[in-house]
Design an enzyme around this catalytic site. Sequence first.
Site, mmCIF file in Angstrom:
data_model
loop_
_atom_site.group_PDB
_atom_site.id
_atom_site.type_symbol
_atom_site.label_atom_id
_atom_site.label_comp_id
_atom_site.label_asym_id
_atom_site.label_seq_id
_atom_site.Cartn_x
_atom_site.Cartn_y
_atom_site.Cartn_z
ATOM 1 C CG ASP A 104 -31.207 -17.352 -20.449
ATOM 2 O OD1 ASP A 104 -31.737 -17.249 -21.574
ATOM 3 O OD2 ASP A 104 -31.520 -16.080 -19.697
ATOM 4 C CG ASP A 160 -28.543 -19.551 -11.555
ATOM 5 O OD1 ASP A 160 -28.589 -19.548 -12.775
ATOM 6 O OD2 ASP A 160 -29.161 -18.880 -10.873
ATOM 7 C CD GLU A 180 -34.456 -20.059 -14.858
ATOM 8 O OE1 GLU A 180 -34.941 -19.189 -14.365
ATOM 9 O OE2 GLU A 180 -33.043 -20.168 -14.953
ATOM 10 C CD GLU A 205 -35.754 -15.763 -10.787
ATOM 11 O OE1 GLU A 205 -35.071 -15.150 -9.994
ATOM 12 O OE2 GLU A 205 -35.457 -17.033 -11.479
#
Length: 632
Positions: A180, A398, A447, A453
Amino acid sequence: MAVPIRTAVTALCATLAAALLTTAPAQAEQADRHDHAWSLSRGAHAPRAQITLDDASGTLSLAVSREGRTVLEPSPVGIVTEQADLSKDLRFLHRKDRTVEERYRTRSGKRLDRRVRMHETRLSFATAAGARLDLVVRASADGIAYRYVLPAGTGDVLGETSAFTLPADARAWLGTYRVDNEGQFAPYTAATAPTAEYSDQALFSTGGGYTLLAESDVTGAYSGARLAHTQGTGTYRIKLADDRVRTDGPLATPWRAMVTGDLATVTRSTFTDDLASASKVRDTSWIRPGTVLWTWLAGGREAGQSLAAQKAYVDYAAERHWPYEAVDAGWYYRPGEWDVTDPDWQTDSWMPELVRYARAKGVGIIVWIHQRDLDTPAERAQWLPTLEKWGVRGVKIDFMNSEAQPMLQWYDTVLAETAAHHLMVDFHGSTIPKGIQRTWPQVMTLEGVAGEEKRTNTAAHLTTLPFTRNVIGSMDFTPGAFQRVGLRPNSDAAEIGLTVAYESGLQMFAGTPESYEVRPLARAYFDQVPAAWDDTRLLAGEPGQEAVLARRSGARWFLGGIYAGAARTAEVPLSLGPGRWLVENIRDGADGLVQDRRVLRGGDTLTVDVVANGGFAGLACPWRPGITTCHR
């Protein structure tokens, strides 16, 4: 016989044009015949590439220097396919040079108007068996890049021998690779970094300046890359996400890029965008960057399941004149209410009502959606036209969590389809930009970062991001979460500064309305800050220690300063241009945020008292008698 003036001028112009390349054609031919070395540079102060063919082994290497100092030591260049090993036993065939000049305009990024000027050298090679390889090298004022071009019939790619060899003592800022791309950046030297795989957005400091490794023009025709390193060496090898890259025709691989220069040059560079393919979206009038009230950290899944809660957030965004509100996970996962497999599923959602409600108040809606709900043609045919019909302005997709070729092919498909349905895109759990925002300008942000977060962020990590991840494209860090006291490492003023220090075409504010109301200076600044910029400058910076960026919108400059470490009086060169400037600063005071106003001349030093792990946010506008504020 006298030479006509026009002929003499023409000859002189031709000579000057040839001189733009480091070697004139006759010199290049001599080098080709004898030492098989070629140089390429954009100018005296620009980085210089040196490509060498070893006569004995037939192997290629590439080195980079800047103003006579080493940036990259001779590093292996080559690619291996199922039909041929194109990393050795190569013989030189011919060279071709050209100049690449382009102008293009983006919808987001460090500046909207871009001008590209590069020199390109294409070197053609062959093996004894006749397998062909073209090495294409480009040189710009702020970078060096190369790619491989292979003819049809070469077969699937099994890997690259490409690597980057840095001086062993070069300072390095590296993020451990994750699918990610949310690894945190940490300081090392090139040789002492632990044996591991790292993100290919790696920053190094050498005698030749700073260099950010990156790639560009990555599509489903190939595979994503990461850096593989063995402790004790300065070499970082390219490792592909796939053991075998499928190809059934001619292939141009992604660019292996080195953004190179002083820190200010690297920070404001658009080199990876400049290398990418031109926009595939002809009409971009519907693509509008802007600030966003993001409700996930404000209200979590519960907010996503409540129409009433979302209407309240829309009301607040409208009151503040923020153009968008984002509805995150939960809005279509309410057990027993509606199911996408139901033929009448569209009528069961409250989303159309929310979109109508928001539109009447001048607010656009952006919705979260899981990649698994868009991974088949049938699902995309259900979702995307429906979201467009409802009037949704954008999608936050996502959990891709892969840079393997099949996922990159999915990106190619969903990018074409979101553009066709006029949906802006924010990718999370995703790849990093790699030129995608030039080719597909509806991609407003991605992202690919350890963002707001994350509870493990450090102030040092925050001050490294402007020089690493954010260099290559928009970054959805989601600043503004004032309510996360104890979960973020920085001060309130630094949190405001992040909205400028970090560029994002959709700048997601992650706070609660309540947290904004008790910080009216922050709220007023958020009302002013745009998400599209005419220019970007680094005013002061050192990775892991401080970053102060200035971004211009019209005649106004927005300033964002973030710091790691002890409290200090920061000194920032006000390099905004000549004349007098009214500067309004927000900083941390003893009892909360405070604002200072002063008039300075361009080039003066702006001093700001900064608390530990603190920062500031500023707004500067041209001053004349009677001007008392930069706010509109």
